[in-house]
Design an enzyme around this catalytic site. Sequence first.
Site, PDB file in Angstrom:
ATOM      1  N   PHE A  77       0.583  -1.527  -0.119  1.00 31.13           N
ATOM      2  CA  PHE A  77      -0.211   0.006   0.138  1.00 31.13           C
ATOM      3  C   PHE A  77       0.953   1.388  -0.143  1.00 31.13           C
ATOM      4  CE2 PHE A  77      -2.327   3.344   2.013  1.00 31.13           C
ATOM      5  CZ  PHE A  77      -3.868   3.667   1.462  1.00 31.13           C
ATOM      6  N   ASP A 125       9.753   2.431   1.783  1.00 26.01           N
ATOM      7  CA  ASP A 125       8.418   3.672   2.056  1.00 26.01           C
ATOM      8  C   ASP A 125       7.997   3.424   3.836  1.00 26.01           C
ATOM      9  OD1 ASP A 125       5.783   4.171   2.755  1.00 26.01           O
ATOM     10  OD2 ASP A 125       4.486   3.446   1.734  1.00 26.01           O
ATOM     11  N   LYS A 139       2.850  10.068   8.703  1.00 31.38           N
ATOM     12  CA  LYS A 139       1.993   9.415  10.108  1.00 31.38           C
ATOM     13  C   LYS A 139       2.475  10.133  10.950  1.00 31.38           C
ATOM     14  CE  LYS A 139      -0.873   6.188   7.808  1.00 31.38           C
ATOM     15  NZ  LYS A 139      -0.247   5.443   6.801  1.00 31.38           N
TER      16      LYS A 139
HETATM   17  C1  LIG Z   1      -0.573   5.281   5.204  1.00 30.03           C
HETATM   18  C2  LIG Z   1      -0.058   5.189   3.799  1.00 30.03           C
HETATM   19  C3  LIG Z   1       0.035   5.626   3.584  1.00 30.03           C
HETATM   20  C4  LIG Z   1      -0.713   6.999   2.564  1.00 30.03           C
HETATM   21  O1  LIG Z   1      -0.859   7.882   3.169  1.00 30.03           O
HETATM   22  P1  LIG Z   1      -1.112   9.036   3.420  1.00 30.03           P
HETATM   23  O2  LIG Z   1      -0.493  10.414   4.660  1.00 30.03           O
HETATM   24  O3  LIG Z   1      -2.515   8.700   3.958  1.00 30.03           O
HETATM   25  O4  LIG Z   1      -1.176  10.241   1.559  1.00 30.03           O
HETATM   26  C5  LIG Z   1       1.587   5.135   2.421  1.00 30.03           C
HETATM   27  N1  LIG Z   1       2.505   4.680   2.721  1.00 30.03           N
HETATM   28  C6  LIG Z   1       2.426   3.476   3.823  1.00 30.03           C
HETATM   29  C7  LIG Z   1       3.055   2.688   4.162  1.00 30.03           C
HETATM   30  C8  LIG Z   1       0.748   4.350   4.739  1.00 30.03           C
HETATM   31  O5  LIG Z   1       0.612   2.968   5.470  1.00 30.03           O
END
Ligand SMILES: *Cc1c(COP(=O)(O)O)cnc(C)c1O
Length: 398
Positions: free
Chosen positions: A135, A222, A251
């Site tokens: 994701f 990521d 986050k």
């Molecule tokens: C939550 C998340 C995203 C997206 O972040 P947003 O601030 O909602 O755009 C991307 N990569 C990972 C691993 C995430 O957990």
Amino acid sequence: MTQPIQASSPHVMPTYGRVPIALERGRGCRVWDVNGKEYLDALAGIAVNTLGHNHPKLVPALQDQVAKLIHTSNYYHVPGQEQLAQLLTERARMDNVFFCNTGLEANEAAIKIARKYGVDKGITLPQIVVYDHAFHGRSFATMSATANLKVRNGFGPLLDGFIRVAPNDFDALVAATQGNNDVVAVMMEPIQGEGGLHPMRAEYLKQVRALCDEKGWLLIMDEVQAGMGRTGKWFGHQWADIVPDVMTLAKGLGSGVPVGAVVARGAAAQVLQAGNHGSTFGGNPLAMRAGVETIRIMEEDGLLDNATQVGAHLKARLQAELGNIPGVVEVRGQGLIIGVELNRSCGELIGQAAEAGLLLSVTSDTVIRLVPPLILTTAEADEVVARLKPLVQALLST
Ligand SMILES: *Cc1c(COP(=O)(O)O)cnc(C)c1O
């Protein structure tokens, strides 16, 4: 008098199936709803509230900043950007940072860096390796990189140029890229968050790092969910003792104030030049202060160690109390990102847990996700287990 919570408002797009509670205030790892009911927060706004709620050191710092400057513009120098960039690059052993506002924006920028890095080398159709269960966000580029069809489907053509492979299978990665001269990068989460709390093995990360070095590919981590101390190290990949070329954060970086970052190193740090990329809000003084204070408070209060120790305790207690219930498949995770996989769908647990005074989430349909604030105490960890256990027992006995 108990206030009824409207199931949904006709004026808010129904993009979320919401739990019927409305939260009003918080302190530490606890929040209270508009009726005064207390909840233990094991979700932290999805791994966002690093310092919990209403932190006695963060709140005055943010108040001070709001009274000075909230936003200026990237037309001018923002001293907070230089400060936060230095703190991040030192801890990551990387070179420079671009600031944005969210996780998807950070990943979008990382994908732009990887593509331009390739195009600058003469690769006209650059390709990026991504993973099953990944994701990366909900923009066109990042949903194209995401695996889940529920996220991807229904929006017309997505972005080309992604090759998808299975996690933790080095031979599969080699086979999928064999003889392909258009590959420019490998992009992964150190622990897949939305995809069901699947960790990449340290050995695999080392192999991918070596392959990227050999082939001249960028390794993009990521760290939007697993970064910022959640695993007990600053960044999840540091458990494998590797350094990526590009790392994305969001986050937990601002403890609740929106802030995203792309951290880069070596050649990747030189790709974006004036005019190639930008953001109106990104790197504003309020967001930068939130990031700087989050890191300062984490260090002052020893929150990396706390995540390691309380996380190990929570995982051990979950294993002891839930591990033997038939239907519990596995308890896994590192630090304070922990998943409890069940042998069946368990989405209804989110509402049941809230009723029992516990905030948590379910990812990938069958995995209970616990990502509490990094200030969680051992006693609070025990409380999480005590509130969760009867719900899991009841669910699995039906
Ligand atoms: C939550 C998340 C995203 C997206 O972040 P947003 O601030 O909602 O755009 C991307 N990569 C990972 C691993 C995430 O957990």
